[in-house]
Design an enzyme around this catalytic site. Sequence first.
Site, mmCIF file in Angstrom:
data_model
loop_
_atom_site.group_PDB
_atom_site.id
_atom_site.type_symbol
_atom_site.label_atom_id
_atom_site.label_comp_id
_atom_site.label_asym_id
_atom_site.label_seq_id
_atom_site.Cartn_x
_atom_site.Cartn_y
_atom_site.Cartn_z
ATOM 1 N N GLU A 196 -7.810 -2.882 7.391
ATOM 2 C CA GLU A 196 -6.524 -3.155 8.349
ATOM 3 C C GLU A 196 -7.038 -2.952 9.858
ATOM 4 O O GLU A 196 -6.398 -3.618 10.472
ATOM 5 C CB GLU A 196 -5.972 -1.732 8.241
ATOM 6 C CG GLU A 196 -4.440 -1.587 7.461
ATOM 7 C CD GLU A 196 -3.755 -0.208 7.281
ATOM 8 O OE1 GLU A 196 -3.708 0.004 6.171
ATOM 9 O OE2 GLU A 196 -3.543 0.348 8.668
ATOM 10 N N GLN A 234 0.956 -1.212 0.135
ATOM 11 C CA GLN A 234 0.093 0.167 -0.002
ATOM 12 C C GLN A 234 0.756 1.108 0.077
ATOM 13 O O GLN A 234 1.535 1.693 0.894
ATOM 14 C CB GLN A 234 -0.721 -0.220 1.190
ATOM 15 C CG GLN A 234 -1.867 -1.137 1.181
ATOM 16 C CD GLN A 234 -2.465 -1.451 2.691
ATOM 17 O OE1 GLN A 234 -2.463 -2.484 3.180
ATOM 18 N NE2 GLN A 234 -2.761 -0.602 3.368
ATOM 19 N N SER A 253 1.221 6.589 3.250
ATOM 20 C CA SER A 253 2.056 7.739 3.883
ATOM 21 C C SER A 253 2.998 8.070 3.065
ATOM 22 O O SER A 253 3.804 7.600 2.080
ATOM 23 C CB SER A 253 2.754 7.176 5.170
ATOM 24 O OG SER A 253 1.860 6.681 6.245
ATOM 25 N N SER A 312 4.959 -0.955 4.059
ATOM 26 C CA SER A 312 5.205 -2.525 4.395
ATOM 27 C C SER A 312 5.311 -3.366 3.194
ATOM 28 O O SER A 312 4.472 -3.221 2.157
ATOM 29 C CB SER A 312 4.060 -3.014 5.201
ATOM 30 O OG SER A 312 3.989 -1.991 6.305
#
Lengths: 375, 364
Positions: A237, A119, A122, A154
């Site tokens: 999440e 993903q 950020s 991640s």
Amino acid sequence: MSDNLAPADELAGFLEEHLPPWRAQWAGHPDTFAADLDWQRIMQTGNWVAPEWSVENGGRGLDVLSALACAAVLAEHHAPRTAGIFGVKNVGPTIAAYGTPEQREHLPRILRGEEIWCQGFSEPGTGSDLAGLQTRAELDGDEFVINGQKVWTSSGMRADHMELLVRTDREAPKHKGISALLIELDTPGVERRPIRQITGDSEFAEVFFTDVRVPRSSLLGPLNGGWGVTMTTLSFERSGVVAFAKDIEQEVEALVSAHSLTAGAAPLSADNRDQLVRRFVEGRTLGALGNRSLASIVATGEPGAEQSIIKLLHSMVTQKLAATRVSLGGMAALTGSDPEAELAYLGARSADIAGGTTEIMKNILAKRVLGLPSS
Amino acid sequence: MDLTVTPEMTALREVVASFFARKNPISTVRELLADERGYDSKIWLQLAEQVGAQGLLIPEAYGGAGGSLREAAIVLEEAGHSLWGGPLLASSVLATVALLEGADEAARAEWLPQLADGSVVATLVTALDRPLADAVPSVGVDAGGATLSGAVRYVLDAHLADLLVVPVDVDGRTDLALVSPGAPGLTVELLPNIDLTRRLCSVSFAGTPATIVGTDVASGLARALTAGATAVGADQLGLLRAMVELAVGYAGIRKQFGVHIGSFQAVQHLCVDLFVAQESAAALVAAAAAAEPEEATELTHVLQAYTSEATPLAGETALHLHGGIGYTWEHDIHLFLRRAKLDEALLGDSASHRQALADLLGLA
């Protein structure tokens, strides 16, 4: 109630058949991504990677209780974690919710581990204030041209695909100018670098985009409607809370058992004993909150305020548990006698930052649950 | 463990909450602060008639509702939330379970129906400051076997009880005796106590006539005290809910610097801390009340270890959030803090429960 046990029993049988040969094959290289990925492929031959996904999306359509029972069976058998976990838990369900028929073709590949997703959320300038993201995508004919940077991705180095949040309208209010794109990470102009954490390892990447061209069909959901897609991914999440609560309760129990008289452990100082019992109380509290959340999900479909509370307490207990483990080991634990404990202590520093900082979680609880006014 | 909240439990909660809201508003609580009884007997009887609260733990065969600790916990929580001083803990939990678990059939058949309908208020004469595990009675049976001698401090509602249920030590064995109020050699003194809403006494026996109704009751007594500790947890949960309501309410009306203080992040975060304590306590009360017998002891210690620390802290924080007005006698918040401090000490403080857990978990 016996209906809920049936899938878990079937899974137990599957694990008993397939885990031993897998372990034998990977004995020299356990805990590697290659081993985990091989395991995921094996799991999917039995359609066990995401049993909670609907049948239509390629899963088994299991209800919450059955899915939790399956998770418990996996934990009992010490099965490896899912290699492509972000695709399975977060991105896949988001694609299922918003995707075109063509985009939905990713779903079986996600399950089989043929695609590993991450993903791109950020950015260096945008953490808690995710809606402030600046990576932009400009429509040029039939393509988006992407420029910008993502951080704290991640599985960023291992992944081959990304759910990428971009700004597609710089004039609109920040929440209304965001779009979600599904991209391949080997597209020219994408550069990835590992981020080295305080623990020494690199689970995250920073990802740079320089004039990256992707087809218009990469768009997931509506143009400039990406904030809704983001909220969906974030809610997936956060939805594992009951499992988180149970996991940490088990970790606490394991640490307590390891230090009990029956385990032949050395006597504890009064302070260490008190800390260990405090962790036990915290673990039981999280387990009780998890059970209550589960009862709420079963009754109403919603996890209730317990979800945010469990996230808050889970972060705190994770950190305290890691500190207690190191403390129990004394100076020896700081000088190599328990490397896992030392790494867990340092690794736990992310618990009150990742997935929503503690302060943000408290802000959310204050406004949405307690109804306190915004400033 | 079944944590499903049944429609009956929801209905019970609504009826009890509404009962206390009507019959025990804060103005009534204030009037009763100086009252020796600490509660209105008429309201006690109405609670029995309208809700059957006193008989919740009593089997139907003895005139009770045949309910469980899950139902009793709901009533106790609402009583705490309302700061009600009625002797539910003393009579409907501690004495009731002691009789159920430790008295012979004749005594049960005689007394339980009267406890169930509220006509008799009983109290368990045990030192409520002592940790759960440490329940060796300080009252003994005199030679001759018909009278008691000894003293017990920190007994709830002994000054108004119609029946004293007394664990007695007989050469290392614990038996159960019944004593009537006004019996010869019985002295009951009301103690001053930080909690202005409930009443604690010291009780002494000097050759006091008693009837032994049960022998070798140590494990039954332990079950009564465990049920009592869960009941204290339910009271603490009621207090926590009230503290959250008061603090959040105040933060939403008090203005400084032109805005509500509830819009300040520091204030918001303290309110959230209170809410987290409330929800954690709710989860633990539910777990302890629903526990199977083999898990009940451990879960009750966990509950008390948590709530006996968290509730006074929440009371202190809630008072703090009220600023100067929270420091006045006239504001209600200190009444909740006071009751929280007594709950903390009842049946062992947090540290004593953590010590008990250390022993249960085999930690040296």
